[in-house]
Design a protein around this motif. Structure first.
Motif, PDB file in Angstrom:
ATOM      1  N   SER A   1       0.816  -1.211   0.000  1.00 57.15           N
ATOM      2  CA  SER A   1       0.000   0.000   0.000  1.00 57.15           C
ATOM      3  C   SER A   1       0.852   1.264   0.000  1.00 57.15           C
ATOM      4  N   ALA A   2       0.529   2.164  -0.907  1.00 57.52           N
ATOM      5  CA  ALA A   2       1.180   3.473  -0.917  1.00 57.52           C
ATOM      6  C   ALA A   2       0.834   4.249   0.342  1.00 57.52           C
ATOM      7  N   TYR A   3      -0.301   3.927   0.953  1.00 55.37           N
ATOM      8  CA  TYR A   3      -0.714   4.599   2.182  1.00 55.37           C
ATOM      9  C   TYR A   3       0.197   4.243   3.353  1.00 55.37           C
ATOM     10  N   ASP A   4       0.976   3.170   3.203  1.00 51.48           N
ATOM     11  CA  ASP A   4       1.950   2.765   4.218  1.00 51.48           C
ATOM     12  C   ASP A   4       3.357   3.241   3.857  1.00 51.48           C
TER      13      ASP A   4
ATOM     14  N   GLY B   1      -7.142   1.762  -7.062  1.00 54.18           N
ATOM     15  CA  GLY B   1      -6.827   3.174  -7.249  1.00 54.18           C
ATOM     16  C   GLY B   1      -8.048   4.035  -7.034  1.00 54.18           C
ATOM     17  N   THR B   2      -7.901   5.052  -6.212  1.00 53.73           N
ATOM     18  CA  THR B   2      -8.996   5.993  -5.975  1.00 53.73           C
ATOM     19  C   THR B   2      -9.165   6.904  -7.186  1.00 53.73           C
ATOM     20  N   ASP B   3     -10.402   7.103  -7.588  1.00 51.66           N
ATOM     21  CA  ASP B   3     -10.703   7.971  -8.722  1.00 51.66           C
ATOM     22  C   ASP B   3     -10.577   9.432  -8.291  1.00 51.66           C
ATOM     23  N   ILE B   4      -9.571  10.112  -8.842  1.00 51.62           N
ATOM     24  CA  ILE B   4      -9.360  11.540  -8.549  1.00 51.62           C
ATOM     25  C   ILE B   4      -9.623  12.403  -9.774  1.00 51.62           C
TER      26      ILE B   4
ATOM     27  N   THR C   1      -1.627 -10.842  -4.962  1.00 51.44           N
ATOM     28  CA  THR C   1      -0.892  -9.610  -4.672  1.00 51.44           C
ATOM     29  C   THR C   1      -1.831  -8.444  -4.917  1.00 51.44           C
ATOM     30  N   VAL C   2      -1.925  -7.563  -3.925  1.00 57.15           N
ATOM     31  CA  VAL C   2      -2.769  -6.377  -4.015  1.00 57.15           C
ATOM     32  C   VAL C   2      -1.887  -5.148  -3.921  1.00 57.15           C
ATOM     33  N   LEU C   3      -2.045  -4.252  -4.879  1.00 60.01           N
ATOM     34  CA  LEU C   3      -1.409  -2.936  -4.814  1.00 60.01           C
ATOM     35  C   LEU C   3      -2.509  -1.924  -4.545  1.00 60.01           C
ATOM     36  N   GLU C   4      -2.318  -1.123  -3.520  1.00 63.03           N
ATOM     37  CA  GLU C   4      -3.335  -0.156  -3.104  1.00 63.03           C
ATOM     38  C   GLU C   4      -2.723   1.247  -3.072  1.00 63.03           C
ATOM     39  N   GLY C   5      -3.493   2.212  -3.570  1.00 60.70           N
ATOM     40  CA  GLY C   5      -3.053   3.599  -3.522  1.00 60.70           C
ATOM     41  C   GLY C   5      -2.278   4.031  -4.749  1.00 60.70           C
TER      42      GLY C   5
END
Length: 144
Positions: A30-33, A97-100, A49-53
């Motif tokens: 996680s990019a949040y980490d 990925g959060t929609d920005i 495998t999960v990629l977050e952020g």
């Protein structure tokens, strides 16, 4: 590859955990980490495998490189991640990925560049993915 997107705090993480995690050996990056963008994935026994952020990793890229270079790096990552997943039939690779990209266009140039690069990266990710889901209020809508 499975791309999960949606608004901030709309249940993407919980949906992925419910549908993919706890059943098999997994790794969650996680990019949040404050984990750096995993350009190459290590060979290991993880099935999921999960990629977050993703949006945060893309923001970091836009601070270092111009838009074209960011996209080149991103496409190389997608190719490497896809190769990792395809190396073993049981592997699953999930990207959150959060929609920005919706709403008012930012006034600051660096935020506009980040938004543009994120939009292009999400298009590339959606094209490369076998499945794409949008999560709103904890509910998924499969769009691919």
């Amino acid at each position: 590859m499975h791309f999960i997107t949606g608004g901030a705090f709309n249940g993407k993480r919980a949906w992925v955990r419910k549908n993919y995690c706890g059943k098999k050996e997994e790794q969650w990056l996680s990019a949040y980490d404050s984990i750096p963008l995993p350009v190459k994935l290590p060979e290991n026994n993880h099935v999921v495998t999960v990629l977050e952020g993703i949006e945060l990793w893309l923001k970091e890229l836009t601070k270092q490189y111009d838009s074209d270079r960011c996209r080149e790096i991103w496409i190389r990552c997608l190719e490497d991640w896809s190769s990792w997943e395809k190396a073993k039939a049981e592997r699953k690779f999930i990207v959150i990925g959060t929609d920005i990209t919706k709403g008012i266009v930012p006034l600051e140039e660096e935020n506009r560049v980040w938004r543009d690069v994120t939009g292009w990266a999400y298009q590339d990710l959606a094209a490369k993915s076998d499945k794409v889901d949008v999560i709103w209020y904890g509910l998924n809508q499969t769009i691919k």
